[in-house]
Motif scaffolding. Structure first.
Motif, mmCIF file in Angstrom:
data_model
loop_
_atom_site.group_PDB
_atom_site.id
_atom_site.type_symbol
_atom_site.label_atom_id
_atom_site.label_comp_id
_atom_site.label_asym_id
_atom_site.label_seq_id
_atom_site.Cartn_x
_atom_site.Cartn_y
_atom_site.Cartn_z
ATOM 1 N N LYS A 1 -5.365 15.554 10.642
ATOM 2 C CA LYS A 1 -4.743 14.287 10.863
ATOM 3 C C LYS A 1 -3.282 14.122 10.922
ATOM 4 C CE LYS A 1 -5.145 10.740 7.883
ATOM 5 N NZ LYS A 1 -5.747 9.522 7.242
ATOM 6 N N GLU A 2 -2.532 14.912 9.759
ATOM 7 C CA GLU A 2 -1.369 14.927 9.666
ATOM 8 C C GLU A 2 -0.728 15.672 11.061
ATOM 9 O OE1 GLU A 2 0.168 17.090 6.446
ATOM 10 O OE2 GLU A 2 -1.281 15.815 4.878
ATOM 11 N N ARG A 3 -1.264 16.747 11.540
ATOM 12 C CA ARG A 3 -0.823 17.182 12.949
ATOM 13 C C ARG A 3 -0.810 16.352 14.028
ATOM 14 N NH1 ARG A 3 -3.195 19.502 17.371
ATOM 15 N NH2 ARG A 3 -5.356 19.687 16.290
ATOM 16 N N TYR A 4 -1.817 15.605 14.230
ATOM 17 C CA TYR A 4 -1.648 14.554 15.418
ATOM 18 C C TYR A 4 -0.579 13.482 14.981
ATOM 19 C CZ TYR A 4 -6.027 16.115 17.245
ATOM 20 O OH TYR A 4 -7.104 17.105 18.275
ATOM 21 N N LEU A 5 -0.373 13.059 13.805
ATOM 22 C CA LEU A 5 0.572 12.121 13.514
ATOM 23 C C LEU A 5 1.888 12.572 13.535
ATOM 24 C CD1 LEU A 5 -1.213 10.691 10.281
ATOM 25 C CD2 LEU A 5 -0.679 9.436 12.237
ATOM 26 N N LYS A 6 2.150 13.712 13.357
ATOM 27 C CA LYS A 6 3.443 14.547 13.449
ATOM 28 C C LYS A 6 3.667 14.515 15.221
ATOM 29 C CE LYS A 6 3.537 17.076 9.056
ATOM 30 N NZ LYS A 6 3.494 18.516 8.703
ATOM 31 N N GLU A 7 2.756 15.035 15.798
ATOM 32 C CA GLU A 7 2.971 15.636 17.436
ATOM 33 C C GLU A 7 3.088 14.253 18.143
ATOM 34 O OE1 GLU A 7 0.259 18.565 18.489
ATOM 35 O OE2 GLU A 7 1.007 19.808 17.270
ATOM 36 N N ALA A 8 2.630 12.941 17.668
ATOM 37 C CA ALA A 8 2.454 11.972 18.752
ATOM 38 C C ALA A 8 3.649 11.266 18.634
ATOM 39 C CB ALA A 8 0.859 11.283 18.149
ATOM 40 N N LYS A 9 3.958 10.736 19.735
ATOM 41 C CA LYS A 9 5.160 9.739 19.829
ATOM 42 C C LYS A 9 4.735 8.367 19.663
ATOM 43 C CE LYS A 9 8.107 12.567 22.892
ATOM 44 N NZ LYS A 9 8.765 12.769 23.890
ATOM 45 N N ASN B 1 0.724 -1.356 -0.092
ATOM 46 C CA ASN B 1 -0.033 -0.142 0.235
ATOM 47 C C ASN B 1 0.900 1.287 0.030
ATOM 48 O OD1 ASN B 1 -2.343 -1.336 0.030
ATOM 49 N ND2 ASN B 1 -2.706 -1.465 2.295
ATOM 50 N N PRO B 2 0.431 2.457 -0.708
ATOM 51 C CA PRO B 2 0.957 3.410 -0.929
ATOM 52 C C PRO B 2 1.023 4.518 0.376
ATOM 53 C CG PRO B 2 -0.849 3.619 -2.339
ATOM 54 C CD PRO B 2 -0.674 2.259 -1.371
ATOM 55 N N ILE B 3 1.606 5.407 0.691
ATOM 56 C CA ILE B 3 1.490 6.314 1.636
ATOM 57 C C ILE B 3 2.130 7.764 1.143
ATOM 58 C CG2 ILE B 3 2.380 7.332 3.762
ATOM 59 C CD1 ILE B 3 0.148 5.252 4.235
ATOM 60 N N ASP B 4 1.330 8.901 1.081
ATOM 61 C CA ASP B 4 1.893 10.085 0.847
ATOM 62 C C ASP B 4 2.973 10.562 1.937
ATOM 63 O OD1 ASP B 4 0.583 10.910 -1.617
ATOM 64 O OD2 ASP B 4 -1.112 11.082 -0.583
ATOM 65 N N ILE B 5 4.014 11.075 1.449
ATOM 66 C CA ILE B 5 5.154 11.081 2.446
ATOM 67 C C ILE B 5 5.642 12.847 2.387
ATOM 68 C CG2 ILE B 5 7.594 10.518 2.893
ATOM 69 C CD1 ILE B 5 7.136 7.876 1.708
ATOM 70 N N ASP B 6 5.628 13.158 3.531
ATOM 71 C CA ASP B 6 6.005 14.902 3.599
ATOM 72 C C ASP B 6 7.755 14.801 3.654
ATOM 73 O OD1 ASP B 6 6.402 17.420 4.244
ATOM 74 O OD2 ASP B 6 5.272 17.376 5.939
ATOM 75 N N GLU B 7 8.396 14.905 2.343
ATOM 76 C CA GLU B 7 9.539 15.036 2.393
ATOM 77 C C GLU B 7 10.274 16.215 3.184
ATOM 78 O OE1 GLU B 7 11.232 12.641 1.161
ATOM 79 O OE2 GLU B 7 9.771 11.526 -0.107
ATOM 80 N N ARG B 8 9.299 17.233 3.601
ATOM 81 C CA ARG B 8 10.066 18.223 4.591
ATOM 82 C C ARG B 8 10.114 17.969 5.795
ATOM 83 N NH1 ARG B 8 5.467 22.191 2.425
ATOM 84 N NH2 ARG B 8 4.208 20.324 3.281
ATOM 85 N N PHE B 9 9.430 16.953 6.375
ATOM 86 C CA PHE B 9 9.241 16.535 7.724
ATOM 87 C C PHE B 9 10.556 16.107 8.122
ATOM 88 C CE2 PHE B 9 8.286 13.656 11.197
ATOM 89 C CZ PHE B 9 7.617 14.689 12.279
ATOM 90 N N ASP B 10 10.993 16.714 9.312
ATOM 91 C CA ASP B 10 12.431 16.271 9.557
ATOM 92 C C ASP B 10 12.038 15.791 11.441
ATOM 93 O OD1 ASP B 10 14.934 15.886 10.692
ATOM 94 O OD2 ASP B 10 15.435 17.962 10.850
ATOM 95 N N VAL B 11 11.946 14.707 11.605
ATOM 96 C CA VAL B 11 11.507 13.965 12.924
ATOM 97 C C VAL B 11 12.638 14.533 13.780
ATOM 98 C CG1 VAL B 11 12.636 11.634 12.487
ATOM 99 C CG2 VAL B 11 10.704 11.974 13.961
ATOM 100 N N GLN B 12 13.993 14.506 13.657
ATOM 101 C CA GLN B 12 14.963 14.603 14.387
ATOM 102 C C GLN B 12 14.882 15.998 15.057
ATOM 103 O OE1 GLN B 12 18.724 13.861 12.634
ATOM 104 N NE2 GLN B 12 19.875 13.865 14.409
ATOM 105 N N ASN B 13 14.374 17.066 14.225
ATOM 106 C CA ASN B 13 14.341 18.384 14.819
ATOM 107 C C ASN B 13 12.927 18.811 15.135
ATOM 108 O OD1 ASN B 13 16.972 19.137 14.638
ATOM 109 N ND2 ASN B 13 16.732 19.030 12.442
ATOM 110 N N PHE B 14 11.936 17.870 14.826
ATOM 111 C CA PHE B 14 10.632 18.054 15.255
ATOM 112 C C PHE B 14 10.100 17.976 16.709
ATOM 113 C CE2 PHE B 14 5.941 17.585 15.659
ATOM 114 C CZ PHE B 14 5.286 18.665 14.676
ATOM 115 N N PRO B 15 9.473 18.885 17.337
ATOM 116 C CA PRO B 15 9.429 18.772 18.657
ATOM 117 C C PRO B 15 7.911 18.014 18.958
ATOM 118 C CG PRO B 15 8.549 20.960 17.952
ATOM 119 C CD PRO B 15 9.003 20.211 16.911
ATOM 120 N N LYS B 16 8.132 16.658 18.929
ATOM 121 C CA LYS B 16 7.003 15.697 19.481
ATOM 122 C C LYS B 16 6.691 15.853 20.830
ATOM 123 C CE LYS B 16 7.234 11.952 15.963
ATOM 124 N NZ LYS B 16 5.791 11.791 15.481
ATOM 125 N N LYS B 17 5.514 15.724 21.081
ATOM 126 C CA LYS B 17 4.880 15.788 22.368
ATOM 127 C C LYS B 17 4.527 14.201 23.086
ATOM 128 C CE LYS B 17 2.249 19.866 21.027
ATOM 129 N NZ LYS B 17 0.820 20.287 20.986
#
Length: 376
Positions: free
Chosen positions: A265-273, A182-198
Motif C-alpha cells: 500500500k505504501e508503494r502505491y501511495l508514494k508513487e501516485a500523484k 486521527n493519527p498517521i504513521d509518517i515515513d520521515e525518510r520519504f522525500d517527495v521533492q526527489n521521489f520519482p512519482k508516476k
C-alpha cells in the motif's frame, strides 16, 4: 492499571471482521500504541454466536472478545472484567453498554462519522445500487441518556463533524467536544521533492455503493493516457458490487489490485500523484491522510476540514449515481497533472500538515491523557 474496553464491530480483518476505517484505527493505532504499563486495552466485538460463553481471540498481542448472546451471561462477564471505562469509535452497536451492570461506568466516544437522517437522505440519492442503511435510533438514544448522566466524554477527529454529532445524539449546543485528530504513521525518510512519482491515479477504499467506485472507472475510461489503480475489495453485497464493476474489467489502463496493506500500500501511495475519492458520503477518511502524508494530492466531491480544496481540487457536490459529473473529476486531474510546479509545492505543504496535525506521538499523548482523566 486502567482497563479499557474498546467497543468496535470490526478489527481490520481480525477475528473474521471486515476491513474498514474504524477497524483500521482500532487495530493499527489504538490497540498498537495506547497500551502501556498503566493502560490495558481489550477489544469488544459485540455479541457472539454462543449463547452462554464468551468467544476469545488473541490478535496482535491484544485480547478480543465476543460476548454471550444471553444477556445474563454477558452482564456477568462484564461485571467480572470490571472495565474502568469504555472507548468507542463512533458507536455502531449498543450490546456492550446495555449489559454493563455498573451505572457509573463512563464512555469515551470518538466521533468519526456521525450520520443524522439528513446524511442518509443524501446517501440515498444513489440509485444504481443503494447503500445499506444502518441508522439506529436506539443506539443514539443510549448515547444521549449516558450524556445526560454525565457519563460520556466526546472527542472528535474533525471539527466539521461536531454539529452532526450534536444533531445525531441530541446534545446541548454548548457540549464540550475535544479535538483529537486521527493519527498517521509518517515515513520521515520519504522525500517527495526527489521521489520519482508516476502519472498514476489511485482509488483506495472498499468497493461498495457509498464509495461509487464506478465513477473512478468512468474517469479512467476518459483518460487512457494515465494509469488508474483500484486498491480495495468488496465486503458487503459482494455479488452485486462485483457485477457492477465487472463491466469495467476490459479497460486497459484500469487495474483492479484488490485489498492492499503494509509495504504494498505504501508503494502505491508514494508513487501516485493523485488519490481520487468519488464517495457520496465521507467523514474524514484515513485514505486522505495516508495519501497526503506522501504528497499525493486529492480530487474529490467531498471536502472534509477543507483538506481537498487545500491539497488538491474539490469538484463540488456530486449527488446521485454521478455519471453526469465525471468530467469534473477529469478536468481536475488534468489540471493537477499539467501543472507540476504547483502540484509539487502543494505536495510539500500537505506532508508538513500531516506531520504537524496527525502525527502518532501527539495522538498517543492526547488519547492516553483523556483515558487517565476519565478513569478518575
Amino acid at each position: 492499571m486502567i482497563r479499557v474496553g474498546l467497543i468496535i464491530d470490526e478489527f481490520f480483518g481480525g477475528a473474521g471482521t471486515a476491513f474498514g476505517g474504524y477497524g483500521f484505527l482500532a487495530r493499527e493505532y489504538i490497540s498498537k500504541y495506547i497500551p502501556n504499563e498503566d493502560i490495558e486495552v481489550d477489544v469488544l466485538l459485540g455479541k457472539g454466536s454462543k449463547k452462554l460463553c464468551v468467544e476469545e481471540y488473541e490478535i496482535d498481542n491484544i485480547s478480543a472478545y465476543r460476548l454471550p448472546r444471553r444477556k445474563w451471561f454477558a452482564k456477568r462477564w462484564l461485571k467480572k472484567r470490571n472495565y474502568d471505562l469504555y472507548l468507542s469509535i463512533e458507536l455502531t452497536d449498543n450490546y456492550i453498554l446495555m449489559n454493563e451492570p455498573n451505572k457509573n461506568k463512563k464512555l469515551i466516544l470518538w466521533i468519526q462519522d456521525p450520520r443524522p437522517k439528513y446524511e442518509w437522505d443524501e446517501i440515498e440519492t444513489v440509485k444504481l445500487f443503494p447503500e445499506y442503511n444502518y441508522y439506529n435510533q436506539n443506539i443514539y438514544d443510549l448515547v444521549h441518556d449516558w450524556y445526560k448522566q454525565e457519563r460520556v466524554k466526546f472527542i472528535s477527529q474533525g471539527n466539521f463533524l461536531n454539529q452532526k454529532a450534536i444533531d445525531l445524539y441530541n446534545l446541548d449546543k454548548d457540549v464540550n467536544i475535544q479535538y483529537l485528530p486521527n493519527p498517521i504513521d509518517i515515513d520521515e525518510r520519504f522525500d517527495v521533492q526527489n521521489f520519482p512519482k508516476k502519472n498514476m491515479i489511485i482509488f483506495l477504499g472498499r468497493i461498495e455503493s457509498v464509495k461509487r467506485g464506478w465513477l473512478f472507472c468512468e474517469i479512467a475510461k476518459k483518460m487512457p493516457n494515465y494509469e488508474f489503480y483500484v486498491l480495495g475489495k468488496t465486503h458487503r453485497e459482494e455479488s452485486k458490487n462485483s457485477e457492477i464493476m465487472s463491466d469495467y474489467y476490459a479497460i486497459s489502463n484500469l487495474h483492479f489490485v484488490g485489498h492492499v496493506k503494509g509495504l504494498e500500500k505504501e508503494r502505491y501511495l508514494k508513487e501516485a500523484k493523485i488519490l481520487v475519492n468519488t464517495s457520496i458520503h465521507e467523514a474524514l477518511p484515513i485514505s486522505f491522510l495516508e495519501a497526503l502524508s506522501y504528497g499525493t494530492l486529492l480530487v474529490s466531491n467531498r471536502n472534509p476540514e477543507d483538506l481537498t480544496s487545500k491539497f488538491g481540487i474539490h469538484v463540488g457536490d456530486v449527488l446521485g449515481d454521478g455519471f453526469d459529473k465525471v468530467d469534473l473529476y477529469v478536468d481536475a486531474i488534468n489540471h493537477l497533472l499539467s501543472n507540476n510546479e504547483e502540484r509539487e509545492k502543494i505536495s510539500k505543504e500537505a506532508i508538513e500538515y500531516i506531520k504537524t496535525i496527525h502525527n502518532v506521538p501527539k495522538f498517543i499523548s492526547d488519547l492516553r491523557k483523556v483515558i487517565v482523566e476519565e478513569s478518575k
